[in-house]
Every structure is written in structure tokens, then in C-alpha cells.
Design an enzyme around this catalytic site. Sequence first.
Site, PDB file in Angstrom:
ATOM      1  N   ASP A   1       0.864  -1.176   0.000  1.00  0.00           N
ATOM      2  CA  ASP A   1       0.000   0.000   0.000  1.00  0.00           C
ATOM      3  C   ASP A   1       0.910   1.239   0.000  1.00  0.00           C
ATOM      4  OD1 ASP A   1      -2.189   1.596  -0.144  1.00  0.00           O
ATOM      5  OD2 ASP A   1      -3.225   0.743   1.577  1.00  0.00           O
TER       6      ASP A   1
HETATM    7  C1  BGC Z   1      -5.060   3.113  -0.129  1.00  0.00           C
HETATM    8  C2  BGC Z   1      -5.172   2.039  -1.184  1.00  0.00           C
HETATM    9  C3  BGC Z   1      -5.031   2.645  -2.560  1.00  0.00           C
HETATM   10  C4  BGC Z   1      -3.711   3.371  -2.625  1.00  0.00           C
HETATM   11  C5  BGC Z   1      -3.417   3.966  -3.991  1.00  0.00           C
HETATM   12  C6  BGC Z   1      -3.858   4.009  -0.334  1.00  0.00           C
HETATM   13  O1  BGC Z   1      -3.911   5.135   0.440  1.00  0.00           O
HETATM   14  O2  BGC Z   1      -5.023   2.511   1.140  1.00  0.00           O
HETATM   15  O3  BGC Z   1      -6.406   1.371  -1.047  1.00  0.00           O
HETATM   16  O4  BGC Z   1      -5.147   1.669  -3.541  1.00  0.00           O
HETATM   17  O5  BGC Z   1      -3.709   4.414  -1.677  1.00  0.00           O
HETATM   18  O6  BGC Z   1      -4.120   5.103  -4.244  1.00  0.00           O
END
Ligand code: BGC
Length: 774
Positions: free
Chosen positions: A311
Site C-alpha cells: 500500500d
Molecule cells: C489506499 C489504497 C489505494 C492506494 C493507492 C492508499 O492510500 O489505502 O487502497 O489503492 O492508496 O491510491
Amino acid sequence: MPVTGKAPFALLASIALLGSTAVIPVTPGFGQDAPASQAQSPARASWEAADPAMEKFLDELIAKMTLEEKVGQLTQLTSDWESTGPTMREGYKNDIRAGRVGSIFNAYTAEYTRELQRIAVEETRLGIPLLFGYDVIHGHRTIFPISLGEAASWDMKAIELAARISAQEASAEGIHWTFAPMVDIARDPRWGRVSEGAGEDTYLGSRIAEANVRGYQGDDLSRPDTILATAKHFAAYGAAEAGRDYNTTDMSMRRLNDVYLPPFKAARDAGVATFMTAFNELNGIPATGSKMLLTDILRDQWGFNGFVVTDYTSINEMIPHGYSVDLAQAAEQAINAGVDMDMQGAAFLDHLKELVESGRVSEETVDTAVRRVLEMKYRLGLFEDPYRYSDEARQKATLYRPDFLEAARDIARRSMVLLKNEGDTLPIAATARSIAVIGPLADSKTDMIGSWSAAGDRQTRPITPLQGIRERAGDGVTVTYAKGASYAFEDGDKTDGFAEALAAARNSDVVVAVMGERWDMTGEAASRTSLDLPGNQQALLEQLVATGKPVILVLMSGRPNTIPWAADHVPAILEAWYPGTQGGYAVADVLFGDYNPSGKLPMTFPRNVGQVPIYYNADNTGRPYTPDVHGQKYRSRYLNTPNEPQWAFGHGLSYTSFAYSPVTLSSDTIRPGQPLTASVTVTNTGARDGEEVVQLYIRDLVGSVVRPVRQLKGFEKIALKAGESRTVSFTLTDADLAFTRADNSFGSEPGAFKLWIGTSSDDNGQEADFTLTQ
Ligand code: BGC
């Protein structure tokens, strides 16, 4: 503009400051033994088929790559475009040019992705194409209901179609890969991200995970209108303590295995191409550094062949977690645990080379990760034609296609849940000559598409309930709009809009109050300790009801709210979630009875936040409370509120009524390999055609470990014309009865079971008993 909530700059700065040279020995996953696998023979998706030509191509390519180029393939950076979070590096185009990046996210349109792709293909030494990722969560341009809303449809065809259309639109704009579906089980509505998932149930969540993977990926990844899907966030992110986002998760391996992991396993078995790690720690180990999750379970037990992305900066976040002393160690822990690609943290970019050179990470580990990433580029056909997704003509012909908009409207109405309908207040009678439409969400385009709406248009396209109602009501009906109230937390004491709203209500035959939460009160970093209607909406709602006019509450929100007063005093309540681009038409379809509501709750609605976490498939206590027996002081109960929720998981009404016959079983025993069929005849006993979600629950009465009081094991959504009957049959095998037993093995146990088939998880109507024998 999509808001993809990201770690603030300050946090990243503090992560950088924490850097030091001391090195703590790494024992990834120490102290965590993986629970036993849930299924023995992993399925294979078509993209996993052996491909000797590909293997040869990858062998040759990897042999040519420098260590820096390999690290580049494991690095994902955001474009500066429409990113609301920090960019770790200036000039990411230079990074592409230098071969320091293998994947870009937050970049789309055929033109823009083509421009970036051209740099990668024409200006880098090896010309390896970029992989473009993006959060296409519930639609790309055409926005469907938020994921929790889609889940409420219990309609796997509809969910698959939404994902299919999302893939068609996204792929036409250069996107190869979506960070969806989020398959985190969520039992705590304080957590804002409940809006992004399928709710509280493992079985329903697993079926939805599969439908999404099918929809995004299709059965052929080499088709240019399919995209890679991601099962996220691995794992147990939805169990954050106190519902506070990013918070600690601590749970038994049994619960992890039986409740939280199965939707991930279902996604894997459906052939999901990638997994994303989670921000949280799980039992003391950050998920991004968990060898137990990323290797022991995902690779060794489940045989996952795709790649794992972190993440957003979650490698870096192992420093504030207190798990890594510096970014080099965090990078080491992550890749040795099983991470393949670093999202946005530049941890691999800045440290992986030195880690390999110093022997802390083997080059073989790096090569394995690189191969997994390159394989996906190959499977997508990018080595053949790196621009095949960046096609302006296709983009023009695809976005907002009329059939997509029609599907968005249909899926939106399928997702709506009729929570209450006293005295047939709904549908709105044809005799109503005037309708007051009131509330902060009645005419707010911005709110209609909810959070994580990717490239969705928040300003112009969304159809609001007011517009939908006006168009449907037609010229003969006066529709008066007054915003009346505010959902802003700080407006709690204001009453300035009330007079106008009350006057509109008094002058109308029916009042439609569209109330709930602002779109960004759910989603990432949007936890609440109160689930009540925010702002001054509750006060206005009470005054609207006091006018004596029939009030219909249309609730728009991304989570279960606590509305006990409304549940008692408002005659009709419709949960509409954030219904998407066409949501206002869908609301009108339901309010006027052009569509008969068929949604069912994918999450329990509590009476008040003190009951949280509250979910239907809980274990029994040794002192269960039975409401109809009095004088039970020393029982598991609250003094001030009933134990039961406001509305149970699976609840949802219709404008017609359904009767269930007694259950018939093909046999009263199941033996291994000898399934049992449970059947029920459902009759539409009302005057309208309608759809019903027939739900099958079981209880394993005694186990080597305590078993939940009820577990969903099957459902079917059926359409019945007025007066029509249909027999619905479910097949249960001993595999459906499996769980993590006392000795940590996974399987079923002989003994007595109860089974219910009904309209909701709290429907005790039709039950039967059976036994599992050896
Ligand atoms: C989130 C993810 C997301 C990623 C990319 C993160 O802050 O937890 O779910 O896919 O950002 O934008």
C-alpha cells in the site's frame, strides 16, 4: 478530482528523520505460524497457463538487466497528476527515463499514458513498458454505487457487470491495473473504509470478490479491454481497533483464517493477478513485512503466482510502527517477507541495490519479484504493443457509453435497501400532487458518487435525487426543493434553513428527506465515533415528521448509520448509499415504484455506536440473553439498549411480500462426498412483481471450538411475478462446514447442525436439522 487520501508530507518527513544506521536483525514473521490452508488444491486461472515462449523471453530479458533496472521494475511512483498526496520524488519523468520506475499510478487518458509510455519505451536502455495502475473502485468515468452499495444488491451479475464496464472505460484510457476489489471484512462501521468493501460477511464477501475479479480481468488478460485486479488490503485491515483507520489489528489465527482470509483466497482462486499489502500491523507484525501472510499463506499455501504491491508508502510506515529502524531495513524486511513492488515509498529504489550488494537480500529474491512483474506486462501484451491501452479512438467511443449509464442506473436501484415501509408509504402514490424534496443530499452532485470515485465527474454529470424526482413526477406534480439542513459537523446547532423546509413540507402531500453523510465522511481516513446523522439533520427530520405529512427518509451514506429515532418515527426509510452517476434516476425509480427494491443489508445496522462491533455471525456466550424471558440480570446484555441491532444483516424489504414454505432436505445427514440439498418454495404473495434474496444459514451446534450462532452458506436472488412460486435449492457438502478446528487443522466435524432458509439473518421462520457423519 479523485481524492486518494495519502500520508501527509509531515508524516513522510518524520519517516525520513527516523532513519538511522543501526541495523536490527530481521526475523520476518517470527512467532507467527500460518494457520492451516483453507483448501488444498489451488485453482489456476487462464493467465497462469504454462507459456514456454514467455519464460524464454523473460529469461533473456532478466539476463540483460542491471541490478538498477531490476529495482526500477519493482518501483511504483505516482504521477503528479491529480494526486493529492505527496510525491516522494521530483521529476518522475526523469525516473522513467532513467529506468528507475516500472509502474506509474494516478495517470490516465490515452494521450497522457501514451506520452509516459513513449518515454519508457523509447528513451530507456531496454525499452520495458510501464504498467499503469489506478484506483478504479466502483467505476472509472461512469460511476456505480459505492462498493458497499453494490454488495447490498447481492447480485453477482450486476457486480461483475459494473467491474466489466469499469475495466472497459479504464483500459480505454490507458489503465492496465486497478487497485480493486477491496475484500476486507468489516464489522465496525466506525471505520470509514467499510464503504469500499462488501461488508461483514465472509461468504458474501467471497462471492463478491470472485465477481469483481471476473469482471475486471475477464478470462483473457491479453484482451486490451481487461485489466489486472488487486485483492486488497492483505490482511485484516478491516479489523482496525476501535474502527480508527490504520490502527492495530490483533486477532486469533482462527478468526483470521475463518473470517478475514477467505475473501482473499476466493480472489486468488478466481485468478486475481495482484495482491496489495495492508497498512496495519497484524498481531505485532506490519502486514507489509509479514512473511506469514505474504509467503507462507499467499505463496506456499495458496500457490499465488501474481505479484504483490505494497500500500501507499507502507514500507516506510514500518518505521513509525517501530518495526524497522530505518528505510533500508524496512525495504529488506518487505522484500524478504514477499513484497514485489513498492508503491510510492522509494524504499526499494533507494536501498535495494545496496541490500543486494551487502548480501542482506539475495539477487534471486529480486529476480523472482522482477519476473512476476514482467510476467504481468507480458500477459497484458505490452511487450507486443506497449500502446495498446492508450487508444484515443477507443477512449472516445467508450467513455460514458449510453449502455454503461443505463447499467449504472440499474445497478444503483438494485443496491438500494428498503429498511422500513410502514403503511405502504412507498411507493409514492400516483395521487400525490406535490412533493417536498428536502435535505443536504437532495441536490448535491458532489456527494452522489461517494469516495474513491476515480476519474468520476463530481461537478456536472451526477443526477441528483431532486432531478430524478422532478423528471419522473412530471408536469402535473409540484416538486418543491429546500436544502433545509446541513451535514457539516460544525452546523449542529443551526436552524436557519428550517423554516423554508418546513413550509415546503406543509404545502406538500409527501416529504422526501434526503439525508446522511457528506461523501468524504467515509472512505480512507474517515473514521467516526458517532454514526448519527451529522450536523442539524436530525433536528430538521424531527420537525418534518411533526408536520404530520408522510415523510420518506432517503439515507445516503457509506456505512451503517445509527438512526433509532427515524426507525421509530419515520414511516419509510430507503438506504440509497452513494448511488453514483445515475443515482438520482435510480432513487426516483424506487420511490415511484418503477423498480421494486430488492437490496439486502451487507452489514448490520446498530441502534447506537455502543453496540459496535455488532455482526450477525457472532459466537454464543455462556450466558446468552433471550429478550422474552424476564428477570435475566446476569446475562450477556446491555442495561440501556436491546442486544438486537436496528436492522440485521440480510434485511431488506420489498413492495411485495414473499412467503417461504417449510424446508425440505434431500437427507438428514451429510457424509463426506455426499452432499445434501435443502429446498424451499418461495411465493410472491403480493400484488407486484419483485425480487427476493433467498438466504441459507447454518449453525454447527457443538464444535471443538465455539461456532458462530449463524453463518451464511448460500443465497440466490430470484425474480418472481405477483403470485408466482419458485423452488430454490441449495447444495451443502462437508467442505461448506469446514473451519479451523481446535488443533488448527482445517476441516469439518461430525455432529448436529441447524439450517435456516429465509429473508434475512434474523428470520427464524423455516428451519431444519441435519447431521454430519463420517
Ligand atoms: C489506499 C489504497 C489505494 C492506494 C493507492 C492508499 O492510500 O489505502 O487502497 O489503492 O492508496 O491510491
